[in-house]
Design a protein around this motif. Sequence first.
Motif, short mmCIF file in Angstrom:
data_model
loop_
_atom_site.label_atom_id
_atom_site.label_comp_id
_atom_site.label_asym_id
_atom_site.label_seq_id
_atom_site.Cartn_x
_atom_site.Cartn_y
_atom_site.Cartn_z
N ARG A 1 0.86 -1.18 0.10
CA ARG A 1 0.14 0.05 0.09
C ARG A 1 0.78 1.40 0.03
O ARG A 1 0.73 2.35 -0.64
N VAL A 2 2.07 1.17 0.80
CA VAL A 2 2.94 2.30 0.83
C VAL A 2 3.37 2.51 -0.62
O VAL A 2 3.53 3.64 -1.05
N ALA A 3 4.01 1.31 -1.05
CA ALA A 3 4.64 1.52 -2.28
C ALA A 3 3.84 2.20 -3.70
O ALA A 3 4.28 2.95 -4.37
N TYR A 4 2.72 1.52 -3.53
CA TYR A 4 1.70 1.88 -4.93
C TYR A 4 0.71 2.98 -4.46
O TYR A 4 0.57 3.69 -5.44
N GLY A 5 0.66 3.27 -3.62
CA GLY A 5 -0.37 4.29 -2.85
C GLY A 5 0.44 5.66 -2.72
O GLY A 5 -0.23 6.91 -3.13
N HIS A 6 1.37 5.45 -1.92
CA HIS A 6 2.10 6.78 -1.63
C HIS A 6 3.35 6.89 -2.33
O HIS A 6 3.46 8.26 -2.83
N VAL A 7 4.33 6.09 -2.84
CA VAL A 7 5.56 6.22 -3.38
C VAL A 7 5.45 6.66 -4.78
O VAL A 7 5.87 7.62 -5.49
N LEU A 8 4.66 5.59 -5.33
CA LEU A 8 4.49 5.43 -6.95
C LEU A 8 4.06 6.68 -7.48
O LEU A 8 4.58 7.19 -8.39
#
Lengths: 280, 310
Positions: B221-228
């Motif tokens: 969730r962090v990788a795809y929702g926030h970082v990406l």
Amino acid sequence: MNGSSGALFRFSRNLPATVGAVVLAVIALIAVFAPAIYGTGPWDIVSRPFYWPFEKAGLPLGTDMLGRDILAGMFDGARASLLIGSLATAMAVLLGLVVGLLAGFYGRRVDNVLMRVTEIFQTIPSFVLVVILVAMLKPSVGTVIIALGAVTWPTIARIVRAETLSLREREFVQAGIAIGMSDTRLLFVHILPNALPPVIIAASLLMAQAILLEAGLSFLGLGDPNVMSWGTIMGNGREVLRQYWYISAMPGVAILVTVLALNLVGEGINDALNPKLRQL
Amino acid sequence: MLVVFIIATANFALVHLVPGDAADVLAGESGSATPEYMQMLRQRFGLDKSLPEQYAIYIWNTARLDLGYSFRFSEPVSKLILGRLPATLILMVPAAILSFCIGVGMGVFASRRVGTWADSVVSVAAVLVYAMPVFWVGLMMIVIFSVNLRWLPTNGMETIASGYRGMDYVIDVVQHMIMPVTAMALFYIALYTRMMRASMLEVSTLDFVTTARAKGLNDSRVAYGHVLPNALLPMVTLLGLQVSTLLGGSILIETIFGWPGIGRLAYDSIAGRDVNLLMGILLASSVVVIVTNMVVDLAYGWLDPRISKG
């Protein structure tokens, strides 16, 4: 440990960058000495055409469609690539430094005009412009260098301008202005040396780009007709690609190795000068 | 607009800085050049007028999209370029989309496995591909896939005189597209992969990501929702640059694959010393880059609302 030897130390600890530097040094030595030592010229017809690599003793890379020794061509190609690549880069750096320093230091009008010009050069597809410049000016080593320099300088100009803009506000430059230093002195003694590190990184990447562009040019037959470059060999080999693909394949590998080495060195310098970014 | 005007001016200056004019070139080719013939040629192409006059005529014509006449193809330049542009675009657009999607995908993949062997494989491959001359990749693909394996056709855009219709025709063109599109896309796949990996890693050190982790969100969730979404921003800028490189590269790729587009046209016009056509191509390709940059700017504002306010 002071700054520069610290950077050198970090560079030498970076394995890919060190390998790149060594490979580059070897290619440079080949470019300088091999044509003279090897004796055979790239245009000399030495044997029958289409010997494959290792097929005949004394001709380690075989012969092309006219029976010329490909190894001799590769040696001369190294010379052409490095010479044209480095001189074109030198020209781009010089132009970029002048434009960037002036734009960043004087700001306002000067900055506006110079950045507009830079923008235009960045808009025109660079390979199209190189091809047209060389075709119009008649292909020669000189015109190829000029054309490559003319399309690659904007990157340097942008970097130098950004550095100059931020350096101009720093206290040591402000102090220089306050004690009445001349503009030339401020630019060359205080701003230029501090703006150089990012320029060096960009220059090594630019040289890689210049070598690729030059190869493309001579592949199309737009190189100096009196110089055997890697692109020329590839362009010649293209006509017999179906049966004798080795002629076009080998110069490509040489370009790949040279460009790869330059990129690794560039990144190594970058990492050495910006140690904070290394963890990324 | 201003940029187009300045490029047109630069074009004009370039043509007139070079010694000799179109009449010289034409006369040299026809073999005979009596002074009367030269005079007639110059009159016909308006070369006997003063420089400012010629310049005014050139700019006026360019503004009306009249780019002059191609002596080589005996057709108006604008008609030639517009006729060839679609062929170039059906190579460039898929190449751009493919390299963007694959590159971003691989960059995200590598960044989520930093330091593992999978990351190393992707990174080394990207560095290698990044150093390959695009036209060399094209040549080697011809050797492997068409000469040895006989899977794909090497030349042109369609099988000549095949009489394919409908779906068969589409499949035929797609088969011809595979190699040139891949050759064009590979370099940028490598670039996007490297940039995306670095961008993901950079964004993931920012405070808001730490906050998201602290809230207890899981890794993906962090990788795809926030970082990406934030890491994607610099990639969009690259897209504008890529179009410029692809246009330049199309001279090489279209020459190698015999593709009937703008790049091939440029190559032929150099061989034929067709100055009007060359200048027209330079102008047209710059316009394509300008339009792309405008679209990229709009997309940027949409992706990052902070920018459109500025």
